[in-house]
Scaffold this motif. Sequence first.
Motif, PDB file in Angstrom:
ATOM      1  N   GLN A 272      13.032   0.412  20.953  1.00 14.15           N
ATOM      2  CA  GLN A 272      13.307   1.680  20.145  1.00 14.15           C
ATOM      3  C   GLN A 272      12.331   1.813  18.918  1.00 14.15           C
ATOM      4  N   LEU A 273      11.903   0.771  18.290  1.00 15.22           N
ATOM      5  CA  LEU A 273      11.144   0.782  17.065  1.00 15.22           C
ATOM      6  C   LEU A 273       9.581   1.145  17.515  1.00 15.22           C
ATOM      7  N   LEU A 274       9.220   0.579  18.699  1.00 16.49           N
ATOM      8  CA  LEU A 274       7.855   1.004  18.979  1.00 16.49           C
ATOM      9  C   LEU A 274       7.865   2.336  19.524  1.00 16.49           C
ATOM     10  N   ALA A 275       8.736   3.109  19.858  1.00 14.91           N
ATOM     11  CA  ALA A 275       9.011   4.417  20.312  1.00 14.91           C
ATOM     12  C   ALA A 275       8.738   5.551  19.214  1.00 14.91           C
ATOM     13  N   LYS A 276       8.876   4.898  17.952  1.00 13.81           N
ATOM     14  CA  LYS A 276       8.853   6.003  16.874  1.00 13.81           C
ATOM     15  C   LYS A 276       7.679   6.264  16.509  1.00 13.81           C
ATOM     16  N   PRO A 277       7.602   7.545  15.546  1.00 16.74           N
ATOM     17  CA  PRO A 277       6.143   8.062  15.405  1.00 16.74           C
ATOM     18  C   PRO A 277       5.403   6.998  14.342  1.00 16.74           C
ATOM     19  N   MET A 278       4.355   6.338  14.511  1.00 21.45           N
ATOM     20  CA  MET A 278       3.827   5.123  13.758  1.00 21.45           C
ATOM     21  C   MET A 278       2.736   5.734  12.902  1.00 21.45           C
ATOM     22  N   VAL A 279       2.663   5.274  11.613  1.00 22.82           N
ATOM     23  CA  VAL A 279       1.682   5.332  10.913  1.00 22.82           C
ATOM     24  C   VAL A 279       0.820   4.010  10.438  1.00 22.82           C
ATOM     25  N   GLU A 280      -0.516   4.484  10.287  1.00 21.89           N
ATOM     26  CA  GLU A 280      -1.576   3.039  10.263  1.00 21.89           C
ATOM     27  C   GLU A 280      -2.158   3.441   8.821  1.00 21.89           C
ATOM     28  N   GLU A 281      -2.233   2.229   8.299  1.00 16.52           N
ATOM     29  CA  GLU A 281      -2.916   2.391   6.821  1.00 16.52           C
ATOM     30  C   GLU A 281      -3.289   0.984   6.464  1.00 16.52           C
ATOM     31  N   HIS A 282      -4.585   1.142   5.759  1.00 17.11           N
ATOM     32  CA  HIS A 282      -5.015  -0.256   5.148  1.00 17.11           C
ATOM     33  C   HIS A 282      -4.154  -0.350   3.726  1.00 17.11           C
ATOM     34  N   ILE A 283      -3.526  -1.730   3.663  1.00 17.55           N
ATOM     35  CA  ILE A 283      -2.695  -1.979   2.288  1.00 17.55           C
ATOM     36  C   ILE A 283      -3.048  -3.113   1.807  1.00 17.55           C
ATOM     37  N   THR A 284      -3.201  -3.580   0.587  1.00 16.41           N
ATOM     38  CA  THR A 284      -3.559  -4.811  -0.161  1.00 16.41           C
ATOM     39  C   THR A 284      -2.015  -5.212  -0.347  1.00 16.41           C
ATOM     40  N   ILE A 285      -1.835  -6.576  -0.009  1.00 13.24           N
ATOM     41  CA  ILE A 285      -0.618  -6.890  -0.496  1.00 13.24           C
ATOM     42  C   ILE A 285      -0.841  -8.327  -1.222  1.00 13.24           C
ATOM     43  N   GLY A 286      -0.107  -8.757  -2.234  1.00  9.99           N
ATOM     44  CA  GLY A 286      -0.121  -9.840  -3.115  1.00  9.99           C
ATOM     45  C   GLY A 286       1.037 -10.787  -3.300  1.00  9.99           C
ATOM     46  N   CYS A 287       0.795 -11.953  -3.498  1.00  9.35           N
ATOM     47  CA  CYS A 287       2.002 -12.976  -3.904  1.00  9.35           C
ATOM     48  C   CYS A 287       2.212 -13.100  -5.596  1.00  9.35           C
ATOM     49  N   VAL A 288       3.239 -13.064  -5.804  1.00  9.45           N
ATOM     50  CA  VAL A 288       3.689 -13.076  -7.372  1.00  9.45           C
ATOM     51  C   VAL A 288       2.981 -14.255  -7.982  1.00  9.45           C
ATOM     52  N   SER A 289       2.956 -15.557  -6.958  1.00 13.00           N
ATOM     53  CA  SER A 289       2.491 -16.615  -7.496  1.00 13.00           C
ATOM     54  C   SER A 289       1.169 -16.800  -7.773  1.00 13.00           C
ATOM     55  N   ASN A 290       0.322 -15.832  -7.250  1.00 17.59           N
ATOM     56  CA  ASN A 290      -1.227 -15.778  -7.396  1.00 17.59           C
ATOM     57  C   ASN A 290      -1.612 -15.999  -8.833  1.00 17.59           C
ATOM     58  N   GLU A 291      -2.437 -16.847  -8.834  1.00 13.30           N
ATOM     59  CA  GLU A 291      -3.012 -17.217 -10.426  1.00 13.30           C
ATOM     60  C   GLU A 291      -4.043 -16.157 -10.400  1.00 13.30           C
ATOM     61  N   VAL A 292      -4.317 -15.987 -11.820  1.00 15.56           N
ATOM     62  CA  VAL A 292      -5.547 -15.266 -12.172  1.00 15.56           C
ATOM     63  C   VAL A 292      -6.813 -15.605 -11.497  1.00 15.56           C
ATOM     64  N   GLY A 293      -7.484 -14.692 -10.784  1.00 17.43           N
ATOM     65  CA  GLY A 293      -8.557 -15.257  -9.924  1.00 17.43           C
ATOM     66  C   GLY A 293      -8.309 -15.907  -8.569  1.00 17.43           C
ATOM     67  N   GLY A 294      -6.885 -16.043  -8.189  1.00 19.02           N
ATOM     68  CA  GLY A 294      -6.384 -16.698  -6.908  1.00 19.02           C
ATOM     69  C   GLY A 294      -6.694 -15.941  -5.737  1.00 19.02           C
ATOM     70  N   GLY A 295      -6.335 -16.740  -4.747  1.00 17.96           N
ATOM     71  CA  GLY A 295      -6.480 -16.124  -3.269  1.00 17.96           C
ATOM     72  C   GLY A 295      -5.339 -15.856  -2.460  1.00 17.96           C
ATOM     73  N   LEU A 296      -4.247 -15.757  -3.327  1.00 18.52           N
ATOM     74  CA  LEU A 296      -2.907 -15.294  -2.532  1.00 18.52           C
ATOM     75  C   LEU A 296      -2.844 -13.850  -2.525  1.00 18.52           C
ATOM     76  N   VAL A 297      -3.840 -13.152  -2.139  1.00 14.72           N
ATOM     77  CA  VAL A 297      -3.875 -11.855  -1.742  1.00 14.72           C
ATOM     78  C   VAL A 297      -4.663 -11.488  -0.467  1.00 14.72           C
ATOM     79  N   GLY A 298      -4.507 -10.293  -0.022  1.00 14.51           N
ATOM     80  CA  GLY A 298      -5.195 -10.103   1.370  1.00 14.51           C
ATOM     81  C   GLY A 298      -4.862  -8.468   1.454  1.00 14.51           C
ATOM     82  N   ASN A 299      -6.123  -7.872   2.461  1.00 14.71           N
ATOM     83  CA  ASN A 299      -6.115  -6.690   2.628  1.00 14.71           C
ATOM     84  C   ASN A 299      -6.052  -6.557   4.307  1.00 14.71           C
ATOM     85  N   ALA A 300      -5.270  -5.658   4.826  1.00 20.02           N
ATOM     86  CA  ALA A 300      -5.159  -5.514   6.221  1.00 20.02           C
ATOM     87  C   ALA A 300      -4.939  -3.989   6.593  1.00 20.02           C
TER      88      ALA A 300
END
Length: 541
Positions: free
Chosen positions: A295-323
């Motif tokens: 049922q979920l797959l049958a719903k009208p989907m949207v697609e978008e590039h979004i950057t998400i990050g972890c609150v534990s990321n230090e300044v300059g750290g790598g716990l962030v990514g874009n997909a």
Amino acid sequence: MQARRYWGLAGLVCVAVGVALGELLAAFTSPAASPVSAVGQAVIGLLPGQVKEWAIHLFGTADKTVLLLTMVLVMGLLAFSAGVLEKARRGMGMVLIGAFGVVGLAAVAVNAQASILAYAAPIVAAGVAMGLLSWVRGRFLDDDLALHQASELRAAKMAADSKGVSGKQKTPTRTPAAIRETSAREASRRKFLVTMGTGAALAVVAGGASTIFRRASVVVTELRAMVRLPMPKKPAAPIPAGAQLDIPGITSLVTDPETFYRIDTALVVPAVNSDTWTVKVTGMVEREITLNYAQLLAKPMVEEHITIGCVSNEVGGGLVGNARWLGWPVRELLAEAGVLPGADMVLSRSTDGFTAGTPLEAMTDDRNSMIAVGMDGEPLSLVHGYPARMVVPGLYGYVSATKWLMELKVTTFAADQGYWTPLGWSALGPIKTASRIDVPRSGAKPSAGQFTAAGVAWAPERGISAVEVALDGGSWVKATLAEAINKDTWVQWKVSLDLAAGGHELKVRAVDGEGTVQTATLAAPAPNGASGHHTVNFTAQ
């Protein structure tokens, strides 16, 4: 053979066999919550927030591997101690092993994925370990103790008899009985060691088998391979031609799913069967809704590039990514359910028991908050939340990015809290404006003269309007921004520097789309995200 090491070895092997058989039983009865994984999950839940933050800071995405290895070491030491205690006083080793079982039962009781059958595994593990240790003691250690005591008495008598009338020591003569006792002890030692080797091999085989059988992920992976994602009603905009800078060492504009950071509370990655998976909308709604995967797959989907990050990321750290995420806007699901007045939060729940409290506004406004089913054109991988997860632009993952989603409860911040909030983290979790220097790295040794520094900056939901760098404490200089995909993603930047030979310090700061300059104030990740200017030190040659 009465040395403590033999008793300790007996405890170690007996407990190893018990645990391995318990894990094997769990593979068939409760694969989502075995004794070891349940204890590990409970340990994660009981650790103070500061300790978890320290572990993430020190070990990064390897934190769960370190925890598992630590657990194995601790269990091994306790098992060895159980054998030694059994030597000191009969029954004490059994008590310690019984405590193992109680801890396992308690961990299963509080595990969100445990079924009623899951209670059998820790009982079997403790029972087998206790029974084996009792058998080993009666078969080898008690008999050897009697032989050892008899040998000591005989040796003492021989030493006394060996003194003549003059009091001078005579050379003792070994009697046939002493020779037989020595031979019997050596035979007993050999049989004991063979038995221990056999037990260790059994533990390895049973442990390996449990791993194979517990790999429900194999079945789920096969199901995932058969998924055909729907075409989005609203496809993602094409990536602008100038969005990716051609500079060696700069972070890729779109993060490879294989290297995308993973921070969550699941010790063992949940293997959720999409054929039986559902997500429910409950709480302060006019009508509760249950949605299955088809049922979920049958719903009208949207697609978008979004950057998400972890609150534990230090300044300059790598716990962030874009997909590039594919999903159904959660505001449409909540609209179908009918949110009641007074609600201000959505508590999302994972199959592993994790919860995140997201402001209702972030779920219902015009941002691209979604129940995601795809990542970079493929169904979500198991580690990134298959079959469905939350993605909310502009908020740290601990208040938004629930993986292995199973429930959305419409509620209030006054009535409910997400997993991390009681541990001292802030309730709202907006992502702070951040920037990072990728080129040069700290400690790099570039050639003196013209040099191009580069990196990324992000402020999801607000976008980036400028990036500036300062070399060796000088004035801020504007960098050149690559074209942004959208306001929800990071943007690459570059700047040309004229480097003199010697040591240098380079700082970076960003300005978000609302004109707010990234703060220089240093702050640790807790309680609401790290802040400060990323700084690298390097030497031009």
